[in-house]
Design a protein around this motif. Structure first.
Motif, PDB file in Angstrom:
ATOM      1  N   LEU B 141       0.859  -1.192   0.000  1.00  0.00           N
ATOM      2  CA  LEU B 141       0.000   0.000   0.000  1.00  0.00           C
ATOM      3  C   LEU B 141       0.890   1.235   0.000  1.00  0.00           C
ATOM      4  CD1 LEU B 141      -2.572  -1.080   2.732  1.00  0.00           C
ATOM      5  CD2 LEU B 141      -2.943  -1.029   0.261  1.00  0.00           C
ATOM      6  N   GLY B 142       1.768   1.346  -1.001  1.00  0.00           N
ATOM      7  CA  GLY B 142       2.690   2.485  -1.064  1.00  0.00           C
ATOM      8  C   GLY B 142       3.467   2.597   0.230  1.00  0.00           C
ATOM      9  N   GLU B 143       3.516   3.826   0.783  1.00  0.00           N
ATOM     10  CA  GLU B 143       4.296   4.032   2.019  1.00  0.00           C
ATOM     11  C   GLU B 143       3.559   3.531   3.257  1.00  0.00           C
ATOM     12  OE1 GLU B 143       2.262   8.176   1.743  1.00  0.00           O
ATOM     13  OE2 GLU B 143       2.470   6.366   0.513  1.00  0.00           O
ATOM     14  N   HIS B 144       2.337   3.016   3.054  1.00  0.00           N
ATOM     15  CA  HIS B 144       1.540   2.601   4.218  1.00  0.00           C
ATOM     16  C   HIS B 144       1.793   1.158   4.622  1.00  0.00           C
ATOM     17  CE1 HIS B 144      -0.514   6.403   3.971  1.00  0.00           C
ATOM     18  NE2 HIS B 144      -0.741   6.189   2.687  1.00  0.00           N
ATOM     19  N   GLY B 145       2.718   0.497   3.962  1.00  0.00           N
ATOM     20  CA  GLY B 145       3.090  -0.834   4.426  1.00  0.00           C
ATOM     21  C   GLY B 145       2.496  -1.948   3.592  1.00  0.00           C
ATOM     22  N   THR B 146       2.472  -3.124   4.186  1.00  0.00           N
ATOM     23  CA  THR B 146       2.160  -4.333   3.427  1.00  0.00           C
ATOM     24  C   THR B 146       1.073  -5.154   4.103  1.00  0.00           C
ATOM     25  OG1 THR B 146       3.838  -5.501   4.668  1.00  0.00           O
ATOM     26  CG2 THR B 146       4.517  -4.610   2.552  1.00  0.00           C
ATOM     27  N   PHE B 147       0.457  -6.006   3.310  1.00  0.00           N
ATOM     28  CA  PHE B 147      -0.349  -7.082   3.881  1.00  0.00           C
ATOM     29  C   PHE B 147      -0.210  -8.307   2.988  1.00  0.00           C
ATOM     30  CE2 PHE B 147      -4.204  -7.170   1.230  1.00  0.00           C
ATOM     31  CZ  PHE B 147      -4.173  -5.935   0.605  1.00  0.00           C
ATOM     32  N   PHE B 148      -0.616  -9.446   3.533  1.00  0.00           N
ATOM     33  CA  PHE B 148      -0.454 -10.726   2.851  1.00  0.00           C
ATOM     34  C   PHE B 148      -1.767 -11.479   2.875  1.00  0.00           C
ATOM     35  CE2 PHE B 148       3.658  -9.656   4.616  1.00  0.00           C
ATOM     36  CZ  PHE B 148       4.548 -10.019   3.617  1.00  0.00           C
ATOM     37  N   VAL B 149      -2.050 -12.145   1.797  1.00  0.00           N
ATOM     38  CA  VAL B 149      -3.162 -13.096   1.792  1.00  0.00           C
ATOM     39  C   VAL B 149      -2.558 -14.473   1.580  1.00  0.00           C
ATOM     40  CG1 VAL B 149      -5.277 -13.817   0.629  1.00  0.00           C
ATOM     41  CG2 VAL B 149      -4.775 -11.382   0.941  1.00  0.00           C
ATOM     42  N   GLU B 150      -2.879 -15.393   2.468  1.00  0.00           N
ATOM     43  CA  GLU B 150      -2.366 -16.759   2.350  1.00  0.00           C
ATOM     44  C   GLU B 150      -3.528 -17.687   2.138  1.00  0.00           C
ATOM     45  OE1 GLU B 150       1.211 -16.335   5.570  1.00  0.00           O
ATOM     46  OE2 GLU B 150       0.086 -18.196   5.384  1.00  0.00           O
ATOM     47  N   VAL B 151      -3.351 -18.628   1.256  1.00  0.00           N
ATOM     48  CA  VAL B 151      -4.433 -19.579   1.031  1.00  0.00           C
ATOM     49  C   VAL B 151      -3.822 -20.964   0.912  1.00  0.00           C
ATOM     50  CG1 VAL B 151      -4.476 -19.207  -1.472  1.00  0.00           C
ATOM     51  CG2 VAL B 151      -6.517 -20.026  -0.332  1.00  0.00           C
ATOM     52  N   CYS B 152      -4.468 -21.929   1.507  1.00  0.00           N
ATOM     53  CA  CYS B 152      -3.992 -23.300   1.312  1.00  0.00           C
ATOM     54  C   CYS B 152      -5.161 -24.258   1.308  1.00  0.00           C
ATOM     55  CB  CYS B 152      -2.948 -23.694   2.341  1.00  0.00           C
ATOM     56  SG  CYS B 152      -3.563 -23.747   3.970  1.00  0.00           S
ATOM     57  N   PHE B 153      -4.950 -25.338   0.614  1.00  0.00           N
ATOM     58  CA  PHE B 153      -5.937 -26.396   0.508  1.00  0.00           C
ATOM     59  C   PHE B 153      -5.228 -27.720   0.765  1.00  0.00           C
ATOM     60  CE2 PHE B 153      -7.714 -23.094  -2.248  1.00  0.00           C
ATOM     61  CZ  PHE B 153      -9.003 -23.052  -1.786  1.00  0.00           C
ATOM     62  N   GLU B 154      -6.010 -28.716   1.073  1.00  0.00           N
ATOM     63  CA  GLU B 154      -5.454 -30.064   1.093  1.00  0.00           C
ATOM     64  C   GLU B 154      -4.856 -30.357  -0.273  1.00  0.00           C
ATOM     65  OE1 GLU B 154      -8.115 -33.144   3.354  1.00  0.00           O
ATOM     66  OE2 GLU B 154      -9.328 -31.728   2.227  1.00  0.00           O
ATOM     67  N   GLN B 155      -3.885 -31.269  -0.280  1.00  0.00           N
ATOM     68  CA  GLN B 155      -3.206 -31.651  -1.519  1.00  0.00           C
ATOM     69  C   GLN B 155      -4.175 -32.125  -2.598  1.00  0.00           C
ATOM     70  OE1 GLN B 155      -0.235 -31.134  -2.271  1.00  0.00           O
ATOM     71  NE2 GLN B 155       1.173 -31.449  -0.570  1.00  0.00           N
ATOM     72  N   SER B 156      -5.287 -32.734  -2.153  1.00  0.00           N
ATOM     73  CA  SER B 156      -6.159 -33.448  -3.091  1.00  0.00           C
ATOM     74  C   SER B 156      -7.112 -32.536  -3.845  1.00  0.00           C
ATOM     75  CB  SER B 156      -6.954 -34.493  -2.332  1.00  0.00           C
ATOM     76  OG  SER B 156      -7.641 -33.884  -1.264  1.00  0.00           O
ATOM     77  N   VAL B 157      -6.910 -31.214  -3.784  1.00  0.00           N
ATOM     78  CA  VAL B 157      -7.856 -30.315  -4.434  1.00  0.00           C
ATOM     79  C   VAL B 157      -7.977 -30.594  -5.935  1.00  0.00           C
ATOM     80  CG1 VAL B 157      -6.240 -28.432  -4.898  1.00  0.00           C
ATOM     81  CG2 VAL B 157      -8.634 -27.916  -4.546  1.00  0.00           C
ATOM     82  N   ALA B 158      -6.915 -31.124  -6.517  1.00  0.00           N
ATOM     83  CA  ALA B 158      -6.936 -31.367  -7.969  1.00  0.00           C
ATOM     84  C   ALA B 158      -8.064 -32.328  -8.345  1.00  0.00           C
ATOM     85  CB  ALA B 158      -5.603 -31.956  -8.417  1.00  0.00           C
ATOM     86  N   THR B 159      -8.455 -33.177  -7.403  1.00  0.00           N
ATOM     87  CA  THR B 159      -9.509 -34.142  -7.715  1.00  0.00           C
ATOM     88  C   THR B 159     -10.868 -33.668  -7.188  1.00  0.00           C
ATOM     89  OG1 THR B 159      -9.155 -35.301  -5.646  1.00  0.00           O
ATOM     90  CG2 THR B 159      -7.891 -36.063  -7.561  1.00  0.00           C
ATOM     91  N   GLY B 160     -10.905 -32.437  -6.663  1.00  0.00           N
ATOM     92  CA  GLY B 160     -12.126 -32.010  -5.961  1.00  0.00           C
ATOM     93  C   GLY B 160     -13.104 -31.218  -6.809  1.00  0.00           C
ATOM     94  N   ARG B 161     -12.876 -31.115  -8.077  1.00  0.00           N
ATOM     95  CA  ARG B 161     -13.746 -30.296  -8.917  1.00  0.00           C
ATOM     96  C   ARG B 161     -15.164 -30.904  -8.931  1.00  0.00           C
ATOM     97  NH1 ARG B 161     -12.695 -26.760 -13.692  1.00  0.00           N
ATOM     98  NH2 ARG B 161     -10.489 -27.194 -13.534  1.00  0.00           N
ATOM     99  N   THR B 162     -16.162 -30.031  -8.771  1.00  0.00           N
ATOM    100  CA  THR B 162     -17.548 -30.530  -8.716  1.00  0.00           C
ATOM    101  C   THR B 162     -18.198 -30.415 -10.093  1.00  0.00           C
ATOM    102  OG1 THR B 162     -18.267 -28.352  -8.019  1.00  0.00           O
ATOM    103  CG2 THR B 162     -17.877 -29.986  -6.319  1.00  0.00           C
TER     104      THR B 162
END
Lengths: 162, 162
Positions: B141-162
């Motif tokens: 955010l320019g001089e106002h610093g930073t933020f982070f978004v973290e996302v994780c799923f189980e390994q098996s997400v590749a087979t989870g498509r509906t």
């Protein structure tokens, strides 16, 4: 958040600690959380709950409590919050969530549990935005310190029975 | 955790900040999280995800970033992490989860989001037990610093498509 949820949750915490670490924590009196600084922990596992309503479960340990638990779990002396401890907190939170969800399912409330996220940092505060009141269940491990289990659901859980 | 998830998530973060605070964060290059101390924040919103697989989303702000965002959101000067900030972090996390879940649903993955839990404490670490690798999306955010978004799923997400 119904009173009928509290006893199965307390039982799940005691079950999991007994099974995983051979420890019997002493449950204190559950209370409604009004100030976030009432349950500052050093490492916390957060597990989101979805189902008839949204909820969340936080299991928050003092450093002294979790190093004692992990020492008992692993059979190796653990002295500080490290990667093994963070993994153990994730695993314990997941197991407490699973055991509690089975107990809730027996009462007609079917919830799914999300992946646990573990936060480490000295005396952090936990708050629950967008929720009904959180219930805090304090536990003592004799001279080894304390931990807290917090649970909250949306206000509308009373209508969420399946 | 597929690369195809990253762009919709980045877009959700930018959308929500723009809508809620009139701010356009500059996304950095997403990376696989290998060390927890890479994204220490001062206040973090955690939202559990359930669906075809379990997942979790953490939105973690430095104090300077969140006081800037909340000042813009509320139109009142905010100088420290207080109850209003904790509520805002819960709300922003929930909105990012909602927007990202809509984008994932468009790709055939239908997730439910749990209640957000907010953790406050200077420079806490976030770890994801029991999951596949976490993806960290850094924002400036320019001089106002930073933020982070973290996302994780189980390994098996590749087979989870509906």
């Amino acid at each position: 958040m119904q009173a009928e949820f509290i006893n199965p949750m307390l039982a799940s915490v005691v079950n999991v600690l007994k099974t995983m670490a051979g420890i019997e924590p002493q449950p204190g009196k559950p209370f409604l959380k009004r100030r976030p600084d009432l349950s500052q922990g050093d490492v916390t596992g957060v597990v989101g709950l979805t189902g008839p309503v949204q909820g969340s479960l936080a299991v928050s340990f003092s450093e002294s409590a979790i190093v004692y638990i992990v020492t008992q779990m692993l059979g190796e002396v653990c002295t500080e919050i490290n990667g093994d401890v963070q993994d153990a907190v994730g695993e314990l939170s997941n197991m407490i969530s699973g055991d509690a969800r089975r107990a809730l399912a027996d009462k007609g409330y079917t919830f799914q549990g999300a992946l646990p996220t573990v936060i480490s940092g000295r005396r952090h505060e936990i708050t629950h935005a967008l929720s009904g009141p959180a219930i805090v269940m304090p536990f003592r491990l004799g001279e080894h310190g304390t931990f807290f289990v917090e649970v909250c659901f949306e206000q509308s859980v009373a209508t969420g029975r399946t």
